[in-house]
Write a protein that holds these residues in place. Structure first.
Motif, PDB file in Angstrom:
ATOM      1  N   UNK A 120      53.131 172.471  92.552  1.00 33.87           N
ATOM      2  CA  UNK A 120      52.791 173.396  93.967  1.00 33.87           C
ATOM      3  C   UNK A 120      52.627 173.400  94.869  1.00 33.87           C
ATOM      4  N   UNK A 121      52.026 171.803  95.089  1.00 36.71           N
ATOM      5  CA  UNK A 121      51.633 171.117  95.977  1.00 36.71           C
ATOM      6  C   UNK A 121      52.581 171.001  97.132  1.00 36.71           C
ATOM      7  N   UNK A 122      54.016 170.552  96.173  1.00 36.32           N
ATOM      8  CA  UNK A 122      55.384 170.343  97.052  1.00 36.32           C
ATOM      9  C   UNK A 122      55.629 171.935  97.936  1.00 36.32           C
ATOM     10  N   UNK A 123      55.521 173.221  96.715  1.00 32.91           N
ATOM     11  CA  UNK A 123      55.716 174.197  97.228  1.00 32.91           C
ATOM     12  C   UNK A 123      54.826 174.694  98.613  1.00 32.91           C
ATOM     13  N   UNK A 124      53.977 174.732  98.560  1.00 31.29           N
ATOM     14  CA  UNK A 124      52.434 175.046  99.344  1.00 31.29           C
ATOM     15  C   UNK A 124      53.119 174.324 100.848  1.00 31.29           C
ATOM     16  N   UNK A 125      53.087 173.378 100.885  1.00 33.28           N
ATOM     17  CA  UNK A 125      53.086 172.690 101.601  1.00 33.28           C
ATOM     18  C   UNK A 125      54.777 172.041 102.409  1.00 33.28           C
ATOM     19  N   UNK A 126      55.214 173.048 102.011  1.00 36.24           N
ATOM     20  CA  UNK A 126      57.399 173.682 102.324  1.00 36.24           C
ATOM     21  C   UNK A 126      56.608 174.954 102.883  1.00 36.24           C
ATOM     22  N   UNK A 127      56.632 175.907 102.306  1.00 36.05           N
ATOM     23  CA  UNK A 127      55.388 177.335 103.287  1.00 36.05           C
ATOM     24  C   UNK A 127      54.477 176.209 104.473  1.00 36.05           C
ATOM     25  N   UNK A 153      43.842 173.828  93.096  1.00 35.90           N
ATOM     26  CA  UNK A 153      43.212 174.350  94.555  1.00 35.90           C
ATOM     27  C   UNK A 153      44.957 174.550  95.322  1.00 35.90           C
ATOM     28  N   UNK A 154      45.718 174.096  94.811  1.00 35.40           N
ATOM     29  CA  UNK A 154      47.018 174.708  95.540  1.00 35.40           C
ATOM     30  C   UNK A 154      46.984 176.381  95.533  1.00 35.40           C
TER      31      UNK A 154
END
Length: 322
Positions: A120-127, A153-154
């Motif tokens: 989730x941390x990667x996908x959120x920040x990629x977006x 929280x992500x």
């Protein structure tokens, strides 16, 4: 300030007011949409926000990553990058990519996403990076973040972006039982452990523990705690209201309302039911009905803690001109 902006500011502030200090850290139905962010090719000024979730961790890496995040947010990218580069966790690697913005940031994040599609941390920040750079794919990345690790929280942050018509973050259940003695002097990690212990001893402890989990973005874990409380005390309106609040999901808010609404007839003199119905309505943008429920909470149990919390919401809404 637009009416929509006032609502967002109001609900964010009111959420802090009603939190109670446990841990310092409109449509009413629908499915997760395929696209909610307007496509754009515009490159935004500045750099995308970095939103690392380190929970209540107290280890050295967590302290360093919090420091690096603060440096990034203040514009000291080179210093932030040095701290992030010292660690190999996904949070650190996302931070390293962001600290190089805009040089190869998207390339690094796309490689991370290919290697860790369930992060989730990667996908959120990629977006976020795609959205900031005017590239397509932001919505899909945020959906992936919300679905990959929904009890984080992500996922909560991703839902903020996917469902901007709702107030940010989660409506937190407000328990009325007193907190444990000496609670405010504990570190967040010890606060959480104390509430977990109390959750095995009393209904109030269980409800406070669920609220703490909500504040940490762990909505699914909180829902399980609230559901257990409701099953153990089927005639307690506070436990039943908490179980309904734990069901709140911006992708399908009708689940929570379908549980909470009938409680107004089952417990017509319970301020907790009216107050939390108002809270969910406020989060969903139904402001007039939310205010009516807050007033009812004041009327059915005047001079109680929840009546005072309702008054704070009403005063904040009024001050914002809503």
């Amino acid at each position: 300030m637009t009416a929509r902006t006032r609502v967002f500011v109001t609900t964010s502030f009111a959420a802090c007011v009603a939190a109670g200090g446990a841990i310092a850290v409109g449509v009413l139905q629908g499915e997760r949409p395929s696209s909610v962010v307007t496509p754009t090719t515009e490159i935004r000024e500045g750099r995308p926000p970095l939103a690392l979730d380190l929970g209540v961790r107290e280890d050295r890496e967590a302290r360093e990553l919090r420091r690096a995040q603060a440096l990034y947010l203040s514009g000291r990218l080179a210093e932030a990058g040095e701290l992030f580069a010292a660690y190999g966790s996904l949070e650190a690697r996302v931070g390293t990519a962001y600290a190089r913005w805009p040089d190869a940031t998207l390339d690094r994040l796309n490689r991370l996403a290919a290697l860790h599609p369930g992060s989730a941390v990667v996908q959120l920040h990629l977006g976020l990076a795609e959205f900031w750079a005017g590239e397509p794919g932001a919505t899909e990345a945020w959906q992936a973040a919300a679905e990959a690790e929904p009890d984080t929280l992500y996922a909560v942050t991703a839902d903020n972006l996917l469902f901007p018509r709702f107030a940010p973050n989660l409506p937190i259940f407000v328990a009325t039982a007193p907190l444990p003695d000496g609670f405010s002097g504990l570190t967040p990690a010890r606060q959480l452990r104390a509430l977990e212990r109390e959750s095995h001893e009393s209904l109030g402890g269980k409800l406070h523990y669920g609220a703490a989990l909500q504040r940490l973005g762990r909505q699914l874990s909180a829902e399980r705690v609230y559901r257990d409380a409701a099953s153990r005390t089927p005639t307690d309106p506070e436990a039943q209201a908490a179980a309904a609040v734990g069901l709140f999901d911006k992708a399908a808010p009708a689940r929570a309302f379908s549980q909470l609404g009938p409680l107004t007839k089952r417990f017509p003199r319970a301020a907790t039911v009216r107050f939390h119905l108002g809270l969910l309505l406020l989060w969903s943008g139904s402001l007039d009905e939310a205010k009516r429920q807050f007033r009812l909470a004041q009327n059915v149990e005047p001079r109680t803690p929840l009546a005072r919390e309702a008054a704070k919401y009403l005063a904040t809404l009024k001050a914002a001109g809503v």
